[in-house]
Design an enzyme around this catalytic site. Structure first.
Site, PDB file in Angstrom:
ATOM      1  N   HIS A   8     -34.706 -17.588   5.762  1.00 45.23           N
ATOM      2  CA  HIS A   8     -34.476 -18.372   6.803  1.00 45.23           C
ATOM      3  C   HIS A   8     -35.521 -19.459   6.995  1.00 45.23           C
ATOM      4  O   HIS A   8     -36.544 -19.516   7.489  1.00 45.23           O
ATOM      5  CB  HIS A   8     -34.355 -17.542   8.330  1.00 45.23           C
ATOM      6  CG  HIS A   8     -34.289 -18.111   9.438  1.00 45.23           C
ATOM      7  ND1 HIS A   8     -33.219 -17.937  10.348  1.00 45.23           N
ATOM      8  CD2 HIS A   8     -34.733 -19.236   9.929  1.00 45.23           C
ATOM      9  CE1 HIS A   8     -32.974 -18.483  11.149  1.00 45.23           C
ATOM     10  NE2 HIS A   8     -34.058 -19.527  11.312  1.00 45.23           N
ATOM     11  N   HIS A  10     -35.280 -24.128   7.482  1.00 43.51           N
ATOM     12  CA  HIS A  10     -34.522 -25.408   7.913  1.00 43.51           C
ATOM     13  C   HIS A  10     -35.291 -26.307   6.902  1.00 43.51           C
ATOM     14  O   HIS A  10     -36.420 -26.439   7.099  1.00 43.51           O
ATOM     15  CB  HIS A  10     -34.545 -25.387   9.347  1.00 43.51           C
ATOM     16  CG  HIS A  10     -34.069 -24.612  10.260  1.00 43.51           C
ATOM     17  ND1 HIS A  10     -32.885 -24.683  10.807  1.00 43.51           N
ATOM     18  CD2 HIS A  10     -34.653 -23.434  10.768  1.00 43.51           C
ATOM     19  CE1 HIS A  10     -32.527 -23.741  11.401  1.00 43.51           C
ATOM     20  NE2 HIS A  10     -33.584 -22.715  11.399  1.00 43.51           N
ATOM     21  N   HIS A 188     -27.914 -18.122  14.138  1.00 43.46           N
ATOM     22  CA  HIS A 188     -28.797 -17.747  15.055  1.00 43.46           C
ATOM     23  C   HIS A 188     -28.451 -17.121  16.360  1.00 43.46           C
ATOM     24  O   HIS A 188     -27.643 -17.573  16.941  1.00 43.46           O
ATOM     25  CB  HIS A 188     -29.538 -19.271  15.503  1.00 43.46           C
ATOM     26  CG  HIS A 188     -30.367 -19.978  14.597  1.00 43.46           C
ATOM     27  ND1 HIS A 188     -30.010 -20.343  13.133  1.00 43.46           N
ATOM     28  CD2 HIS A 188     -31.739 -20.275  14.496  1.00 43.46           C
ATOM     29  CE1 HIS A 188     -30.957 -20.812  12.407  1.00 43.46           C
ATOM     30  NE2 HIS A 188     -32.132 -20.875  13.378  1.00 43.46           N
ATOM     31  N   GLU A 191     -32.762 -15.317  20.142  1.00 36.84           N
ATOM     32  CA  GLU A 191     -33.845 -16.030  20.166  1.00 36.84           C
ATOM     33  C   GLU A 191     -34.141 -16.429  21.389  1.00 36.84           C
ATOM     34  O   GLU A 191     -34.993 -15.972  22.363  1.00 36.84           O
ATOM     35  CB  GLU A 191     -34.075 -17.223  19.067  1.00 36.84           C
ATOM     36  CG  GLU A 191     -35.175 -17.833  19.022  1.00 36.84           C
ATOM     37  CD  GLU A 191     -35.064 -19.385  18.118  1.00 36.84           C
ATOM     38  OE1 GLU A 191     -33.866 -19.780  18.083  1.00 36.84           O
ATOM     39  OE2 GLU A 191     -36.172 -19.606  17.886  1.00 36.84           O
ATOM     40  N   ASP A 269     -38.951 -20.227   9.252  1.00 27.43           N
ATOM     41  CA  ASP A 269     -38.026 -21.053  10.046  1.00 27.43           C
ATOM     42  C   ASP A 269     -38.523 -22.391   9.762  1.00 27.43           C
ATOM     43  O   ASP A 269     -37.872 -23.122   9.189  1.00 27.43           O
ATOM     44  CB  ASP A 269     -38.218 -20.772  11.664  1.00 27.43           C
ATOM     45  CG  ASP A 269     -37.176 -20.861  12.369  1.00 27.43           C
ATOM     46  OD1 ASP A 269     -36.106 -21.229  11.931  1.00 27.43           O
ATOM     47  OD2 ASP A 269     -37.383 -20.528  13.799  1.00 27.43           O
ATOM     48  N   ASP A 270     -39.626 -22.952  10.411  1.00 25.34           N
ATOM     49  CA  ASP A 270     -39.922 -24.555  10.354  1.00 25.34           C
ATOM     50  C   ASP A 270     -41.666 -24.633  10.173  1.00 25.34           C
ATOM     51  O   ASP A 270     -42.314 -24.834  11.199  1.00 25.34           O
ATOM     52  CB  ASP A 270     -39.456 -25.220  11.649  1.00 25.34           C
ATOM     53  CG  ASP A 270     -37.917 -25.056  12.054  1.00 25.34           C
ATOM     54  OD1 ASP A 270     -37.217 -25.532  11.418  1.00 25.34           O
ATOM     55  OD2 ASP A 270     -38.028 -23.954  12.794  1.00 25.34           O
TER      56      ASP A 270
HETATM   57  N1  ADE Z   1     -33.477 -25.376  14.436  1.00 21.93           N
HETATM   58  C1  ADE Z   1     -34.511 -25.400  13.620  1.00 21.93           C
HETATM   59  N2  ADE Z   1     -35.361 -24.360  14.129  1.00 21.93           N
HETATM   60  C2  ADE Z   1     -34.424 -23.543  14.932  1.00 21.93           C
HETATM   61  C3  ADE Z   1     -34.797 -22.254  15.775  1.00 21.93           C
HETATM   62  N3  ADE Z   1     -35.874 -21.757  15.450  1.00 21.93           N
HETATM   63  N4  ADE Z   1     -33.902 -22.100  16.460  1.00 21.93           N
HETATM   64  C4  ADE Z   1     -32.734 -22.849  16.595  1.00 21.93           C
HETATM   65  N5  ADE Z   1     -32.302 -23.778  15.841  1.00 21.93           N
HETATM   66  C5  ADE Z   1     -33.504 -24.395  14.950  1.00 21.93           C
HETATM   67 ZN    ZN Z   2     -34.184 -21.084  12.517  1.00 21.25          ZN
END
Ligand code: ADE
Ligand code: ZN
Length: 326
Positions: A8, A10, A188, A191, A269-270
């Site tokens: 996971h 992005h 997703h 969350e 994630d990011d």
């Molecule tokens: N896009 C990038 N990170 C995300 C996240 N944590 N939840 C939903 N969309 C995303």
């Molecule tokens: Zn994500």
């Protein structure tokens, strides 16, 4: 260093701030105040995070930009011990959902991935991801791009963006089209939405993995269902903490979900947005829950088994884990 498998990530969310700054300067694009005084991405909550994410992404305008981005991202991942990564990529940002332009972006990303595999041994595969708050019509166009390019590299279809906008069933057409094209499915959920959101994604989109899914912990019957069905959670603890979903690492439900028999995996994630890397996730989890190398090896194997790649690639990844983590 332990070998890791990440499911996971992005692609734009992994963009080093320095790269985004460099490209915005080269292009003379003013993206506003998205950085703090230390040069990191600045935001205060999830919704502002999405705006900053989209502003940063707006400087990436050509396939060549995505080639540079992919090289930079994979270099960071490889340095953190990741040997296989699945990245979310979006025709929304890559050519505006035009199939021909999308093919050019995809070719550029793959070229960078091939180079990273040769140089650093890291293997990458792609998951096409429509953005939920862009709406179902754009998701349909995105699904068409995905279906046209599905294959041994583009292996999955997902759904990112604001979970509180629309419902999974609004995207059922796109998920059906992706499934018919041979793509494997994730979404997703759980969350920013509660257990109902996870239930909806499982029932209405028939996904085999859930991005995050951690709020399933609020409904014991749902936790049982996820465990029984063998649905894999792409858990991103550092992201959840950075965005204020949980107050501390110890309060994060990943350990309880695992103890309840849920197949959990760990991702970032990011990463630059949340000041994390796979190394940092592992270190924080080891400290919070006393997880040892055996637990991390099991988690990496769970991730390799749940990866959307072909069987030959999966075997290669599992062998890589055995070699390094034994
Ligand atoms: N896009 C990038 N990170 C995300 C996240 N944590 N939840 C939903 N969309 C995303
Ligand atoms: Zn994500």
């Amino acid at each position: 260093m332990l070998a890791k498998v990440e499911l996971h990530l992005h692609l734009e969310g992994a963009a080093p701030p320095a790269l985004i700054r460099a490209i915005s300067r080269e292009r003379h694009i003013d993206i506003g105040r998205i950085f703090d005084s230390a040069g990191n991405y600045a935001f205060t909550d999830f919704w502002q995070f999405l705006k900053v994410y989209e502003a940063a992404t707006s400087v990436l305008k050509t396939p060549e930009d995505y080639c540079r981005l992919t090289r930079a991202v994979l270099a960071e991942s490889a340095a953190a011990g990741v040997i296989y990564t699945e990245a979310f990529i979006s025709p929304d940002f890559c050519g505006g959902r035009d199939v021909s332009a999308w093919r050019d972006y995809l070719a550029a990303i793959r070229e960078a991935a091939d180079e990273a595999e040769r140089q650093d041994g890291i293997v990458m595969r792609g998951i096409v991801t429509p953005i939920r708050h862009f709406g179902p019509e754009k998701a349909r166009e995105t699904a068409r791009c995905a279906a046209e390019t599905a294959g041994d590299w583009l292996v999955g279809f997902g759904l990112a963006g604001d979970e509180n906008v629309l419902k999974p069933k609004d995207f059922a057409w796109s998920f059906d089209a992706a499934r018919e094209a041979g793509l494997r499915l994730t979404c997703h959920a759980g969350e920013w939405g509660g257990p109902e959101s996870v239930r909806d994604a499982i029932r209405d989109l028939a996904v085999e993995r859930i991005g995050h899914g951690v709020r399933a912990i609020e409904d014991p019957a749902l936790v049982d269902e996820i465990a029984e069905k063998g649905i894999v959670l792409e858990v991103c603890p550092g992201s959840n903490l950075a965005l204020g979903l949980y107050p501390s690492w110890r309060a994060h439900p990943v350990h309880r979900l695992r103890e309840r028999g849920v197949k959990v995996t760990v991702s970032t994630d990011d990463p630059p947005f949340f000041a994390t890397t796979m190394e940092r996730e592992y270190a924080a989890l080891a400290e919070a829950f006393d997880w040892d190398a055996g637990v991390f090896d099991e988690i990496a194997k769970t991730a390799a088994k749940a990866a959307f790649c072909d069987a030959g690639t999966r075997d290669r990844i599992l062998k890589g884990l055995e070699k390094t983590n034994a």
